[in-house]
Write a protein that holds these residues in place. Structure first.
Motif, short mmCIF file in Angstrom:
data_model
loop_
_atom_site.label_atom_id
_atom_site.label_comp_id
_atom_site.label_asym_id
_atom_site.label_seq_id
_atom_site.Cartn_x
_atom_site.Cartn_y
_atom_site.Cartn_z
N PHE A 5 0.85 -1.19 0.00
CA PHE A 5 0.00 0.00 0.00
C PHE A 5 0.88 1.23 0.00
N ARG A 6 0.73 2.03 -1.01
CA ARG A 6 1.53 3.25 -1.11
C ARG A 6 0.58 4.45 -1.06
N SER A 7 1.00 5.43 -0.32
CA SER A 7 0.27 6.69 -0.29
C SER A 7 1.32 7.79 -0.30
N TYR A 8 0.86 9.03 -0.24
CA TYR A 8 1.76 10.17 -0.41
C TYR A 8 1.61 11.14 0.75
N HIS A 9 2.75 11.69 1.15
CA HIS A 9 2.79 12.60 2.29
C HIS A 9 3.50 13.89 1.89
N VAL A 10 2.88 15.02 2.21
CA VAL A 10 3.50 16.33 2.01
C VAL A 10 4.32 16.60 3.27
N ALA A 11 5.63 16.68 3.10
CA ALA A 11 6.53 16.75 4.26
C ALA A 11 7.02 18.17 4.52
N ILE A 12 7.48 18.39 5.74
CA ILE A 12 8.14 19.65 6.09
C ILE A 12 9.65 19.50 5.95
N ASN A 13 10.11 18.25 5.83
CA ASN A 13 11.54 17.94 5.74
C ASN A 13 11.85 17.43 4.34
N GLY A 82 -1.01 25.46 -3.78
CA GLY A 82 -0.03 26.32 -4.44
C GLY A 82 1.30 26.42 -3.72
N GLY A 83 1.42 25.83 -2.56
CA GLY A 83 2.68 25.87 -1.81
C GLY A 83 3.72 24.96 -2.44
N ASN A 84 4.92 25.02 -1.91
CA ASN A 84 6.00 24.23 -2.47
C ASN A 84 6.71 23.47 -1.36
N ARG A 85 6.29 22.23 -1.14
CA ARG A 85 6.93 21.35 -0.17
C ARG A 85 7.15 20.00 -0.82
N LYS A 166 11.26 9.83 -2.33
CA LYS A 166 10.81 11.18 -2.64
C LYS A 166 10.26 11.16 -4.07
N VAL A 167 9.07 11.75 -4.25
CA VAL A 167 8.46 11.74 -5.58
C VAL A 167 8.33 13.14 -6.19
N LYS A 168 8.48 14.19 -5.37
CA LYS A 168 8.38 15.55 -5.87
C LYS A 168 9.16 16.48 -4.93
N ASN A 169 9.99 17.33 -5.54
CA ASN A 169 10.73 18.33 -4.74
C ASN A 169 9.85 19.49 -4.36
#
Length: 169
Positions: A5-13, A82-85, A166-169
């Motif tokens: 099971f794969r999901s995605y997380h918007v990280a602060i790091n 619209g943020g960039n994380r 990591k899938v997106k900078n």
């Protein structure tokens, strides 16, 4: 190693590596200040979050101090507004509650609109009870996992997330 099971997380790091663990860290008040477009947005997010928490069934995890995941990369990008994380593929460790994030956006928008339109105090006082009931109803739909017309599915977990890549900078 196969990931079921794969999901995605918007990280602060942005320096996480495969195998790293992400502990639940969401702080609604801090998020409101960082992600909002100003004081009114920050305040409306905090009010929306308090309405959601007031209506949260005790069997479900609190939104505060949780980790959030998304079913798709597109949903994770939508969460950024619209943020960039950085976005990471992750595997949740523990149970996940899936809800439609658009309810949070809708509740926040309704709060802003109601109080901006309240230039007449008599109108506001008379209509506020009905408005708050409507907000409670929307919050209950959120917690039941009811879909809006254009859902963005977020998973809330008290468990850690294991980083896959990591899938997106």
């Amino acid at each position: 190693r196969r990931v079921l099971f794969r999901s995605y997380h918007v990280a602060i790091n942005d320096k996480l590596n495969p195998g790293d663990k992400i502990k639940p860290y969401f702080d609604a008040a801090l998020y409101a200040k960082q992600a909002s477009g100003g004081d009114r947005d920050s305040e409306s997010f905090e009010v929306a979050n308090s309405i959601l928490e007031k209506n949260r069934p005790s069997s479900l995890p609190s939104r505060d101090k949780s980790a959030y995941i998304f079913k798709t990369i597109d949903d994770a990008v939508e969460y950024l507004h619209g943020g960039n994380r950085p976005i990471y593929a992750v595997k949740p460790i523990g149970s996940v509650t899936w809800v439609d994030m658009k309810w949070v956006d809708d509740i926040q928008s309704e709060i802003i609109n109601f109080y901006v339109d309240c230039s007449n105090a008599e109108f506001c006082d008379a209509d506020e009870k009905n408005f708050l009931k409507e907000m409670d109803d929307m919050a209950k739909k959120y917690w039941k996992g009811v879909s809006t017309g254009d859902p963005v599915w977020e998973g809330i977990t008290k468990g850690e997330l294991e980083v896959i890549k990591k899938v997106k900078n």
